[in-house]
Motif scaffolding. Structure first.
Motif, PDB file in Angstrom:
ATOM      1  N   ASN A 141      -3.820   4.960  -0.588  1.00 47.86           N
ATOM      2  CA  ASN A 141      -4.615   3.690  -1.517  1.00 47.86           C
ATOM      3  C   ASN A 141      -3.661   2.436  -1.456  1.00 47.86           C
ATOM      4  OD1 ASN A 141      -2.691   4.068  -3.688  1.00 47.86           O
ATOM      5  ND2 ASN A 141      -4.017   5.794  -4.344  1.00 47.86           N
ATOM      6  N   GLU A 142      -4.052   1.493  -1.880  1.00 50.51           N
ATOM      7  CA  GLU A 142      -3.540   0.241  -1.931  1.00 50.51           C
ATOM      8  C   GLU A 142      -2.144   0.405  -2.929  1.00 50.51           C
ATOM      9  OE1 GLU A 142      -4.128  -4.283  -3.287  1.00 50.51           O
ATOM     10  OE2 GLU A 142      -5.987  -3.477  -2.264  1.00 50.51           O
ATOM     11  N   ARG A 143      -2.410   1.066  -3.811  1.00 46.57           N
ATOM     12  CA  ARG A 143      -1.190   1.009  -4.856  1.00 46.57           C
ATOM     13  C   ARG A 143       0.061   2.052  -4.339  1.00 46.57           C
ATOM     14  NH1 ARG A 143       2.277  -1.165  -7.634  1.00 46.57           N
ATOM     15  NH2 ARG A 143       3.471  -0.136  -8.961  1.00 46.57           N
ATOM     16  N   HIS A 144      -0.369   3.011  -3.834  1.00 46.01           N
ATOM     17  CA  HIS A 144       0.814   3.808  -3.165  1.00 46.01           C
ATOM     18  C   HIS A 144       1.472   3.266  -1.904  1.00 46.01           C
ATOM     19  CE1 HIS A 144       1.721   8.386  -1.764  1.00 46.01           C
ATOM     20  NE2 HIS A 144       2.647   7.476  -2.246  1.00 46.01           N
ATOM     21  N   LEU A 145       0.352   2.444  -1.087  1.00 42.83           N
ATOM     22  CA  LEU A 145       1.218   1.533   0.093  1.00 42.83           C
ATOM     23  C   LEU A 145       2.133   0.529  -0.670  1.00 42.83           C
ATOM     24  CD1 LEU A 145      -1.783   1.052   2.245  1.00 42.83           C
ATOM     25  CD2 LEU A 145       0.034   2.228   2.987  1.00 42.83           C
ATOM     26  N   GLU A 146       1.781  -0.037  -1.642  1.00 43.89           N
ATOM     27  CA  GLU A 146       2.613  -1.098  -2.487  1.00 43.89           C
ATOM     28  C   GLU A 146       3.948  -0.525  -2.914  1.00 43.89           C
ATOM     29  OE1 GLU A 146       2.230  -3.794  -6.335  1.00 43.89           O
ATOM     30  OE2 GLU A 146       0.450  -3.251  -5.289  1.00 43.89           O
ATOM     31  N   GLU A 147       3.757   0.653  -3.494  1.00 47.80           N
ATOM     32  CA  GLU A 147       5.060   1.444  -3.966  1.00 47.80           C
ATOM     33  C   GLU A 147       6.005   1.417  -2.696  1.00 47.80           C
ATOM     34  OE1 GLU A 147       3.449   4.939  -5.901  1.00 47.80           O
ATOM     35  OE2 GLU A 147       2.938   3.684  -7.731  1.00 47.80           O
ATOM     36  N   ILE A 148       5.780   2.078  -1.649  1.00 47.11           N
ATOM     37  CA  ILE A 148       6.553   2.596  -0.595  1.00 47.11           C
ATOM     38  C   ILE A 148       7.052   1.121   0.057  1.00 47.11           C
ATOM     39  CG2 ILE A 148       5.561   4.578  -0.125  1.00 47.11           C
ATOM     40  CD1 ILE A 148       4.551   3.660   2.377  1.00 47.11           C
ATOM     41  N   LEU A 149       6.240   0.125  -0.007  1.00 41.82           N
ATOM     42  CA  LEU A 149       6.826  -1.387   0.395  1.00 41.82           C
ATOM     43  C   LEU A 149       7.661  -1.591  -0.158  1.00 41.82           C
ATOM     44  CD1 LEU A 149       3.382  -2.841   1.745  1.00 41.82           C
ATOM     45  CD2 LEU A 149       5.404  -2.011   3.270  1.00 41.82           C
ATOM     46  N   GLU A 150       7.826  -1.517  -1.605  1.00 38.39           N
ATOM     47  CA  GLU A 150       8.801  -2.090  -2.552  1.00 38.39           C
ATOM     48  C   GLU A 150      10.013  -1.000  -2.457  1.00 38.39           C
ATOM     49  OE1 GLU A 150       7.683  -3.079  -6.656  1.00 38.39           O
ATOM     50  OE2 GLU A 150       5.629  -3.507  -6.040  1.00 38.39           O
ATOM     51  N   LYS A 151       9.774   0.039  -2.473  1.00 39.44           N
ATOM     52  CA  LYS A 151      11.019   1.121  -2.521  1.00 39.44           C
ATOM     53  C   LYS A 151      11.535   1.434  -1.259  1.00 39.44           C
ATOM     54  CE  LYS A 151      11.888   5.870  -4.136  1.00 39.44           C
ATOM     55  NZ  LYS A 151      11.453   6.994  -4.734  1.00 39.44           N
ATOM     56  N   TYR A 152      10.842   1.453  -0.038  1.00 33.46           N
ATOM     57  CA  TYR A 152      11.469   1.971   1.108  1.00 33.46           C
ATOM     58  C   TYR A 152      11.822   0.593   2.063  1.00 33.46           C
ATOM     59  CZ  TYR A 152      10.240   6.526  -0.189  1.00 33.46           C
ATOM     60  OH  TYR A 152      10.472   7.767  -0.898  1.00 33.46           O
ATOM     61  N   GLY A 153      10.754  -0.559   1.834  1.00 30.47           N
ATOM     62  CA  GLY A 153      10.970  -1.811   2.542  1.00 30.47           C
ATOM     63  C   GLY A 153      11.516  -2.797   1.945  1.00 30.47           C
ATOM     64  N   GLU A 154      12.163  -2.589   0.852  1.00 30.96           N
ATOM     65  CA  GLU A 154      12.845  -3.610  -0.086  1.00 30.96           C
ATOM     66  C   GLU A 154      11.936  -4.912  -0.107  1.00 30.96           C
ATOM     67  OE1 GLU A 154      17.262  -2.648  -0.117  1.00 30.96           O
ATOM     68  OE2 GLU A 154      16.657  -2.433   1.867  1.00 30.96           O
TER      69      GLU A 154
END
Length: 291
Positions: A141-154
Protein backbone atom coordinates in the motif's frame (compact mmCIF):
# COMPACT_ATOMS: atom_id res chain seq x y z
CA UNK A 1 37.93 -17.78 -15.51
CA UNK A 2 36.58 -14.40 -16.59
CA UNK A 3 36.55 -11.85 -13.79
CA UNK A 4 32.87 -11.31 -13.00
CA UNK A 5 33.29 -8.76 -10.24
CA UNK A 6 36.13 -6.40 -9.40
CA UNK A 7 36.73 -6.51 -5.64
CA UNK A 8 36.80 -3.03 -4.14
CA UNK A 9 39.54 -1.85 -1.77
CA UNK A 10 41.40 -5.13 -2.28
CA UNK A 11 44.85 -3.92 -1.19
CA UNK A 12 43.31 -2.07 1.75
CA UNK A 13 41.40 -5.18 2.88
CA UNK A 14 44.58 -7.23 2.69
CA UNK A 15 46.36 -4.59 4.75
CA UNK A 16 43.83 -4.53 7.61
CA UNK A 17 43.17 -8.28 7.69
CA UNK A 18 46.89 -9.03 7.33
CA UNK A 19 46.47 -12.71 6.37
CA UNK A 20 49.19 -15.16 7.38
CA UNK A 21 49.87 -18.75 6.31
CA UNK A 22 47.66 -21.22 8.14
CA UNK A 23 45.06 -18.74 9.35
CA UNK A 24 41.34 -19.40 9.03
CA UNK A 25 39.00 -17.12 7.08
CA UNK A 26 35.26 -16.49 7.05
CA UNK A 27 33.87 -14.53 4.10
CA UNK A 28 30.24 -13.76 4.86
CA UNK A 29 29.58 -12.18 1.46
CA UNK A 30 31.94 -14.15 -0.75
CA UNK A 31 30.33 -13.26 -4.08
CA UNK A 32 32.72 -14.28 -6.85
CA UNK A 33 35.75 -14.64 -4.54
CA UNK A 34 37.52 -11.43 -5.50
CA UNK A 35 38.77 -10.89 -1.97
CA UNK A 36 38.68 -14.53 -0.91
CA UNK A 37 41.00 -15.74 -3.66
CA UNK A 38 43.73 -13.31 -2.63
CA UNK A 39 43.39 -14.11 1.06
CA UNK A 40 43.33 -17.87 0.56
CA UNK A 41 46.37 -17.61 -1.72
CA UNK A 42 48.22 -16.38 1.36
CA UNK A 43 46.74 -18.61 4.05
CA UNK A 44 46.45 -21.83 1.99
CA UNK A 45 44.13 -22.98 4.78
CA UNK A 46 41.06 -24.06 2.86
CA UNK A 47 39.69 -26.69 5.25
CA UNK A 48 39.28 -24.22 8.14
CA UNK A 49 37.80 -21.45 5.98
CA UNK A 50 34.18 -20.78 5.01
CA UNK A 51 32.76 -18.80 2.09
CA UNK A 52 29.13 -17.69 2.36
CA UNK A 53 26.71 -16.21 -0.16
CA UNK A 54 22.94 -16.11 -0.48
CA UNK A 55 23.10 -15.90 -4.28
CA UNK A 56 22.90 -19.33 -5.93
CA UNK A 57 24.78 -18.05 -9.00
CA UNK A 58 27.70 -16.97 -6.82
CA UNK A 59 27.79 -20.37 -5.10
CA UNK A 60 27.94 -22.09 -8.50
CA UNK A 61 30.93 -19.95 -9.50
CA UNK A 62 32.65 -20.59 -6.17
CA UNK A 63 32.20 -24.35 -6.55
CA UNK A 64 33.80 -24.21 -9.98
CA UNK A 65 36.60 -21.89 -8.88
CA UNK A 66 37.60 -23.97 -5.87
CA UNK A 67 36.83 -27.38 -7.32
CA UNK A 68 38.84 -30.12 -5.67
CA UNK A 69 39.74 -28.00 -2.66
CA UNK A 70 38.61 -28.79 0.87
CA UNK A 71 36.71 -25.53 1.26
CA UNK A 72 33.38 -25.00 3.03
CA UNK A 73 30.74 -23.19 0.96
CA UNK A 74 27.42 -22.09 2.47
CA UNK A 75 24.41 -20.99 0.42
CA UNK A 76 22.91 -18.85 3.18
CA UNK A 77 22.28 -15.25 4.11
CA UNK A 78 25.13 -14.11 6.32
CA UNK A 79 23.06 -13.86 9.51
CA UNK A 80 21.94 -17.48 9.20
CA UNK A 81 25.52 -18.49 8.42
CA UNK A 82 26.80 -16.70 11.52
CA UNK A 83 24.26 -18.47 13.74
CA UNK A 84 25.27 -21.79 12.20
CA UNK A 85 28.99 -21.20 12.74
CA UNK A 86 28.45 -20.09 16.35
CA UNK A 87 26.33 -23.18 17.02
CA UNK A 88 29.15 -25.34 15.65
CA UNK A 89 31.61 -23.58 17.97
CA UNK A 90 33.77 -22.24 15.15
CA UNK A 91 35.98 -19.17 15.36
CA UNK A 92 38.21 -17.52 12.77
CA UNK A 93 41.34 -15.43 12.42
CA UNK A 94 39.70 -13.19 9.80
CA UNK A 95 36.16 -12.20 8.82
CA UNK A 96 35.14 -10.10 5.83
CA UNK A 97 31.74 -8.57 5.14
CA UNK A 98 31.34 -6.78 1.80
CA UNK A 99 27.80 -5.38 1.80
CA UNK A 100 25.60 -4.38 -1.12
CA UNK A 101 24.86 -5.87 -4.52
CA UNK A 102 27.58 -7.38 -6.72
CA UNK A 103 28.39 -6.23 -10.24
CA UNK A 104 26.82 -9.33 -11.86
CA UNK A 105 23.60 -8.69 -9.95
CA UNK A 106 23.53 -5.07 -11.07
CA UNK A 107 24.66 -5.71 -14.64
CA UNK A 108 22.43 -8.64 -15.57
CA UNK A 109 18.98 -7.41 -16.67
CA UNK A 110 17.31 -10.69 -15.69
CA UNK A 111 18.15 -10.05 -12.03
CA UNK A 112 16.04 -6.88 -12.06
CA UNK A 113 18.29 -4.70 -9.92
CA UNK A 114 18.79 -1.79 -12.33
CA UNK A 115 16.51 0.57 -14.26
CA UNK A 116 19.29 1.15 -16.80
CA UNK A 117 18.42 -2.14 -18.49
CA UNK A 118 15.02 -3.71 -19.04
CA UNK A 119 14.34 -6.63 -16.75
CA UNK A 120 11.77 -8.14 -14.39
CA UNK A 121 11.00 -6.50 -11.08
CA UNK A 122 13.01 -8.98 -9.03
CA UNK A 123 16.01 -7.69 -7.00
CA UNK A 124 16.28 -10.86 -4.91
CA UNK A 125 19.81 -11.72 -3.86
CA UNK A 126 18.47 -15.14 -2.87
CA UNK A 127 16.24 -16.14 -5.76
CA UNK A 128 14.55 -18.85 -3.68
CA UNK A 129 12.86 -16.34 -1.38
CA UNK A 130 9.23 -15.33 -1.95
CA UNK A 131 9.39 -11.54 -1.58
CA UNK A 132 10.58 -9.73 -4.70
CA UNK A 133 10.39 -6.20 -6.11
CA UNK A 134 7.21 -7.00 -8.05
CA UNK A 135 5.39 -7.81 -4.82
CA UNK A 136 6.47 -4.49 -3.28
CA UNK A 137 5.84 -2.29 -6.31
CA UNK A 138 2.52 -3.79 -7.36
CA UNK A 139 0.94 -4.86 -4.06
CA UNK A 140 2.23 -2.86 -1.08
CA UNK A 141 0.00 0.00 0.00
CA UNK A 142 0.93 3.64 -0.44
CA UNK A 143 1.83 4.22 3.20
CA UNK A 144 4.16 1.21 3.31
CA UNK A 145 5.91 2.37 0.14
CA UNK A 146 6.27 5.85 1.59
CA UNK A 147 7.87 4.42 4.71
CA UNK A 148 10.56 2.45 2.86
CA UNK A 149 11.31 5.41 0.57
CA UNK A 150 11.94 7.56 3.64
CA UNK A 151 13.81 4.93 5.65
CA UNK A 152 15.81 3.11 2.98
CA UNK A 153 15.85 5.65 0.15
CA UNK A 154 16.49 8.59 2.51
CA UNK A 155 13.90 10.66 0.68
CA UNK A 156 12.22 13.62 2.34
CA UNK A 157 8.67 12.88 3.52
CA UNK A 158 6.91 15.02 0.93
CA UNK A 159 8.87 13.60 -1.97
CA UNK A 160 8.51 10.04 -0.67
CA UNK A 161 4.75 10.53 -0.48
CA UNK A 162 4.63 11.81 -4.06
CA UNK A 163 6.69 8.86 -5.41
CA UNK A 164 4.66 6.32 -3.43
CA UNK A 165 1.45 7.77 -4.82
CA UNK A 166 2.85 7.71 -8.37
CA UNK A 167 3.81 4.04 -7.99
CA UNK A 168 0.38 3.05 -6.69
CA UNK A 169 -1.51 5.03 -9.34
CA UNK A 170 0.71 3.72 -12.16
CA UNK A 171 0.08 0.04 -11.49
CA UNK A 172 0.60 -2.53 -12.86
CA UNK A 173 4.36 -2.20 -13.38
CA UNK A 174 5.89 -4.81 -15.66
CA UNK A 175 9.63 -4.06 -15.75
CA UNK A 176 12.52 -2.13 -14.21
CA UNK A 177 12.86 0.11 -17.26
CA UNK A 178 9.16 0.99 -17.28
CA UNK A 179 9.30 2.02 -13.62
CA UNK A 180 12.59 3.90 -14.05
CA UNK A 181 11.29 5.88 -17.01
CA UNK A 182 8.10 6.77 -15.16
CA UNK A 183 10.09 8.09 -12.19
CA UNK A 184 12.43 10.10 -14.44
CA UNK A 185 9.84 12.89 -14.68
CA UNK A 186 10.33 13.59 -10.95
CA UNK A 187 13.90 14.80 -11.43
CA UNK A 188 15.10 17.60 -9.20
CA UNK A 189 18.32 18.39 -11.01
CA UNK A 190 21.74 17.02 -10.19
CA UNK A 191 23.61 13.99 -11.47
CA UNK A 192 21.59 11.32 -9.67
CA UNK A 193 18.74 9.73 -11.62
CA UNK A 194 15.38 10.29 -9.89
CA UNK A 195 14.78 6.54 -9.67
CA UNK A 196 18.09 5.75 -7.93
CA UNK A 197 16.91 6.13 -4.37
CA UNK A 198 13.60 4.43 -5.06
CA UNK A 199 15.37 1.39 -6.47
CA UNK A 200 17.77 1.40 -3.51
CA UNK A 201 14.85 1.45 -1.08
CA UNK A 202 13.05 -1.39 -2.85
CA UNK A 203 16.22 -3.50 -3.02
CA UNK A 204 16.97 -3.03 0.68
CA UNK A 205 13.38 -3.94 1.57
CA UNK A 206 13.39 -7.03 -0.67
CA UNK A 207 16.58 -8.38 0.90
CA UNK A 208 16.17 -7.01 4.45
CA UNK A 209 19.72 -5.75 4.07
CA UNK A 210 19.86 -3.40 7.05
CA UNK A 211 18.02 -5.77 9.38
CA UNK A 212 20.49 -8.51 8.55
CA UNK A 213 23.45 -6.23 9.31
CA UNK A 214 21.90 -5.11 12.61
CA UNK A 215 21.34 -8.69 13.73
CA UNK A 216 24.81 -9.85 12.68
CA UNK A 217 27.16 -7.16 14.01
CA UNK A 218 26.76 -7.96 17.74
CA UNK A 219 27.56 -11.62 17.05
CA UNK A 220 30.91 -11.05 15.31
CA UNK A 221 33.11 -11.20 18.45
CA UNK A 222 31.84 -14.72 19.10
CA UNK A 223 33.26 -15.80 15.74
CA UNK A 224 36.69 -14.24 16.18
CA UNK A 225 39.68 -15.83 17.84
CA UNK A 226 41.75 -13.60 20.15
CA UNK A 227 43.69 -11.36 17.78
CA UNK A 228 41.18 -12.10 15.01
CA UNK A 229 40.41 -9.28 12.57
CA UNK A 230 37.12 -8.25 10.98
CA UNK A 231 36.77 -5.95 7.96
CA UNK A 232 33.49 -4.47 6.73
CA UNK A 233 32.88 -2.66 3.45
CA UNK A 234 29.78 -0.48 3.11
CA UNK A 235 28.38 1.27 0.04
CA UNK A 236 25.86 3.78 1.33
CA UNK A 237 25.31 5.87 4.44
CA UNK A 238 22.68 3.60 5.97
CA UNK A 239 25.03 0.62 6.02
CA UNK A 240 28.01 2.69 7.13
CA UNK A 241 26.07 4.26 9.98
CA UNK A 242 25.24 0.83 11.40
CA UNK A 243 28.87 -0.30 11.24
CA UNK A 244 30.22 3.02 12.55
CA UNK A 245 27.79 3.08 15.49
CA UNK A 246 28.55 -0.55 16.37
CA UNK A 247 32.30 0.07 16.45
CA UNK A 248 31.78 3.32 18.37
CA UNK A 249 29.73 1.41 20.93
CA UNK A 250 32.50 -1.17 21.26
CA UNK A 251 35.04 1.60 21.84
CA UNK A 252 32.87 3.14 24.56
CA UNK A 253 33.22 0.03 26.72
CA UNK A 254 36.88 0.77 27.38
CA UNK A 255 38.69 -2.17 28.97
CA UNK A 256 35.53 -4.26 28.76
CA UNK A 257 35.20 -3.91 24.99
CA UNK A 258 35.62 -7.07 22.93
CA UNK A 259 36.98 -5.28 19.85
CA UNK A 260 39.63 -2.64 19.25
CA UNK A 261 38.89 -0.43 16.26
CA UNK A 262 41.69 -0.39 13.69
CA UNK A 263 40.28 2.40 11.50
CA UNK A 264 39.67 5.73 13.19
CA UNK A 265 38.25 6.97 9.89
CA UNK A 266 36.82 4.86 7.09
CA UNK A 267 39.28 3.86 4.38
CA UNK A 268 38.17 4.88 0.88
CA UNK A 269 39.42 4.07 -2.61
CA UNK A 270 42.37 5.89 -4.14
CA UNK A 271 42.04 7.69 -7.47
CA UNK A 272 43.84 4.88 -9.28
CA UNK A 273 41.19 2.35 -8.24
CA UNK A 274 38.35 4.78 -8.98
CA UNK A 275 39.62 5.13 -12.53
CA UNK A 276 39.56 1.35 -13.03
CA UNK A 277 36.42 0.63 -10.98
CA UNK A 278 34.03 3.60 -10.60
CA UNK A 279 31.74 1.57 -8.34
CA UNK A 280 34.37 1.84 -5.62
CA UNK A 281 33.62 5.55 -5.22
CA UNK A 282 31.08 4.99 -2.45
CA UNK A 283 32.92 2.14 -0.70
CA UNK A 284 34.07 2.62 2.90
CA UNK A 285 36.17 0.13 4.80
CA UNK A 286 36.15 -0.17 8.61
CA UNK A 287 38.00 -2.79 10.62
CA UNK A 288 38.56 -4.04 14.17
CA UNK A 289 40.56 -6.67 16.05
CA UNK A 290 39.43 -8.88 18.91
CA UNK A 291 41.30 -8.42 22.14
Amino acid sequence: MEELHKPVLLSEVLAVLDPKPGESYLDLTAGYAGHASEILDVTRNYKDSVLVDRDENAIKVLKEKFQGMELNLLHEDFYSAVLQEIECGNAFDMILMDFGASSPQLDRPERGFSFAKDGPLDMRMDQSQELDADRIVNHWNERHLEEILEKYGEEKPGFARMIARAIVHGRPWKSTKQLGEALAKYGRGGKTHPATRTFQAIRIAVNDELGEIERTLPLLPKLLKPGGRVAMITFHSLEDRLVKDYLKEQSSYGEESELTVLTKKPIVAENEELFINPRARSAKLRAAIKK
